[in-house]
Scaffold this motif. Structure first.
Motif, PDB file in Angstrom:
ATOM      1  N   SER A 124      46.825  36.937  46.613  1.00 34.52           N
ATOM      2  CA  SER A 124      45.339  36.302  45.980  1.00 34.52           C
ATOM      3  C   SER A 124      44.269  36.738  46.594  1.00 34.52           C
ATOM      4  O   SER A 124      43.383  37.063  45.988  1.00 34.52           O
ATOM      5  CB  SER A 124      45.421  34.924  46.000  1.00 34.52           C
ATOM      6  OG  SER A 124      45.777  34.274  47.132  1.00 34.52           O
ATOM      7  N   ARG A 125      44.300  37.102  47.824  1.00 31.08           N
ATOM      8  CA  ARG A 125      43.405  37.469  48.853  1.00 31.08           C
ATOM      9  C   ARG A 125      42.839  38.999  48.184  1.00 31.08           C
ATOM     10  O   ARG A 125      41.585  39.319  47.927  1.00 31.08           O
ATOM     11  CB  ARG A 125      43.385  37.600  50.187  1.00 31.08           C
ATOM     12  CG  ARG A 125      42.356  38.163  50.997  1.00 31.08           C
ATOM     13  CD  ARG A 125      42.727  38.141  52.707  1.00 31.08           C
ATOM     14  NE  ARG A 125      42.246  36.581  53.035  1.00 31.08           N
ATOM     15  CZ  ARG A 125      42.657  35.924  54.028  1.00 31.08           C
ATOM     16  NH1 ARG A 125      43.590  36.810  54.778  1.00 31.08           N
ATOM     17  NH2 ARG A 125      42.398  34.896  54.377  1.00 31.08           N
ATOM     18  N   ALA A 126      43.825  39.865  48.201  1.00 30.54           N
ATOM     19  CA  ALA A 126      43.597  41.185  47.711  1.00 30.54           C
ATOM     20  C   ALA A 126      43.166  41.132  46.403  1.00 30.54           C
ATOM     21  O   ALA A 126      42.100  41.836  45.804  1.00 30.54           O
ATOM     22  CB  ALA A 126      44.853  41.931  47.907  1.00 30.54           C
ATOM     23  N   GLN A 131      38.571  42.105  42.390  1.00 27.52           N
ATOM     24  CA  GLN A 131      37.906  41.584  41.385  1.00 27.52           C
ATOM     25  C   GLN A 131      36.222  41.702  41.877  1.00 27.52           C
ATOM     26  O   GLN A 131      35.490  41.626  41.048  1.00 27.52           O
ATOM     27  CB  GLN A 131      38.208  40.308  40.802  1.00 27.52           C
ATOM     28  CG  GLN A 131      39.659  40.463  40.144  1.00 27.52           C
ATOM     29  CD  GLN A 131      40.307  39.188  39.479  1.00 27.52           C
ATOM     30  OE1 GLN A 131      40.240  38.125  40.428  1.00 27.52           O
ATOM     31  NE2 GLN A 131      40.603  39.076  38.227  1.00 27.52           N
ATOM     32  N   SER A 132      36.063  41.336  43.020  1.00 30.01           N
ATOM     33  CA  SER A 132      34.751  40.859  43.501  1.00 30.01           C
ATOM     34  C   SER A 132      34.239  42.334  43.750  1.00 30.01           C
ATOM     35  O   SER A 132      32.741  42.521  43.635  1.00 30.01           O
ATOM     36  CB  SER A 132      34.632  40.450  44.751  1.00 30.01           C
ATOM     37  OG  SER A 132      34.953  41.092  45.848  1.00 30.01           O
ATOM     38  N   MET A 158      45.402  47.018  38.019  1.00 24.19           N
ATOM     39  CA  MET A 158      43.833  46.670  38.184  1.00 24.19           C
ATOM     40  C   MET A 158      43.237  48.146  38.269  1.00 24.19           C
ATOM     41  O   MET A 158      43.574  48.905  38.747  1.00 24.19           O
ATOM     42  CB  MET A 158      43.658  46.080  39.506  1.00 24.19           C
ATOM     43  CG  MET A 158      44.396  44.691  39.612  1.00 24.19           C
ATOM     44  SD  MET A 158      44.055  43.454  41.094  1.00 24.19           S
ATOM     45  CE  MET A 158      42.367  43.098  40.500  1.00 24.19           C
ATOM     46  N   TYR A 159      41.684  48.110  37.323  1.00 23.90           N
ATOM     47  CA  TYR A 159      41.177  49.272  37.334  1.00 23.90           C
ATOM     48  C   TYR A 159      39.872  49.245  37.387  1.00 23.90           C
ATOM     49  O   TYR A 159      39.133  48.142  36.916  1.00 23.90           O
ATOM     50  CB  TYR A 159      41.676  49.719  35.773  1.00 23.90           C
ATOM     51  CG  TYR A 159      41.120  51.180  35.432  1.00 23.90           C
ATOM     52  CD1 TYR A 159      41.693  52.453  35.568  1.00 23.90           C
ATOM     53  CD2 TYR A 159      39.919  51.038  34.583  1.00 23.90           C
ATOM     54  CE1 TYR A 159      41.182  53.437  35.171  1.00 23.90           C
ATOM     55  CE2 TYR A 159      39.430  52.219  34.313  1.00 23.90           C
ATOM     56  CZ  TYR A 159      40.108  53.404  34.455  1.00 23.90           C
ATOM     57  OH  TYR A 159      39.473  54.507  34.207  1.00 23.90           O
ATOM     58  N   ALA A 169      28.813  43.662  44.311  1.00 28.52           N
ATOM     59  CA  ALA A 169      29.758  42.812  44.637  1.00 28.52           C
ATOM     60  C   ALA A 169      29.624  41.393  44.810  1.00 28.52           C
ATOM     61  O   ALA A 169      28.544  40.988  44.856  1.00 28.52           O
ATOM     62  CB  ALA A 169      30.310  43.479  46.236  1.00 28.52           C
ATOM     63  N   LYS A 170      30.810  40.622  44.247  1.00 35.25           N
ATOM     64  CA  LYS A 170      30.379  39.154  44.359  1.00 35.25           C
ATOM     65  C   LYS A 170      30.834  38.365  45.697  1.00 35.25           C
ATOM     66  O   LYS A 170      31.606  39.008  46.625  1.00 35.25           O
ATOM     67  CB  LYS A 170      31.287  38.490  43.136  1.00 35.25           C
ATOM     68  CG  LYS A 170      30.918  39.255  41.838  1.00 35.25           C
ATOM     69  CD  LYS A 170      31.973  38.790  40.667  1.00 35.25           C
ATOM     70  CE  LYS A 170      31.884  39.635  39.424  1.00 35.25           C
ATOM     71  NZ  LYS A 170      33.011  39.230  38.562  1.00 35.25           N
TER      72      LYS A 170
END
Length: 170
Positions: A124-126, A131-132, A158-159, A169-170
């Motif tokens: 989940s960290r990666a 995603q951020s 993921m892309y 970046a979030k």
């Protein structure tokens, strides 16, 4: 981490890279690699056909990543990366710095997109970091990874397109 340096791998870095890869690979939680992989096998996997970088601070290795074409021929404009953070550096922003570095390096090498082929869903960290930084989950492989604790879990594809303006970046 003001003195953090990201630089190309040198052969003299092999021991430091192995020291980072070994605990991650042997844990068997994030890479589809035999947990009993040998030092020679792990280094061959990490170094062969990849442009490899190391992250260090005052001579201490904090992370490593590779950058390479995801496919050959017609797919060679999309790159792939693998990232490993040293256990002592987990949670200190090293993965984010490696990702930022790779997002700068990839277009300089002519890549138009970046794809992660097999992100273990329990990592989940990666997933949150990717995603951020504008990565979308474009595929889900149900039960594709046998996690040593959670059993069969999904792997994510993921892309991110690298040709337009960078998302914030979030």
């Amino acid at each position: 981490m003001a003195d953090l340096v990201i630089r190309p791998f040198a052969p003299s870095d092999s021991d430091g890279v192995w020291d980072m890869l070994q605990p991650v690979f042997s844990a068997g939680e994030t890479y589809a690699i035999d947990p009993a992989i040998s030092r020679e096998g792990a280094l061959a996997y990490w170094l062969t056909g990849h442009e490899v970088f190391v992250v260090e601070e005052e001579g201490v290795f904090l992370g490593t990543y590779f950058l390479c074409p995801n496919q050959k021929g017609g797919g060679s404009h999309v790159c792939n990366c693998g990232f490993v953070t040293a256990q002592a550096a987990t949670g200190k922003g090293v993965a984010r710095r490696m990702l930022a570095h790779s997002l700068e390096a990839a277009p300089q090498r002519g890549f138009r997109a970046m794809q992660f082929n097999f992100v273990v869903s329990t990592n989940s960290r990666a997933v949150a970091i990717w995603q951020s930084h504008g990565f979308d989950i474009v595929g889900r492989l149900p039960g594709a990874f046998k996690h040593p604790v959670h059993g069969y879990v999904d792997a994510l594809v993921m892309y991110r397109d690298l040709t337009g303006p960078a998302p914030e970046a979030k």
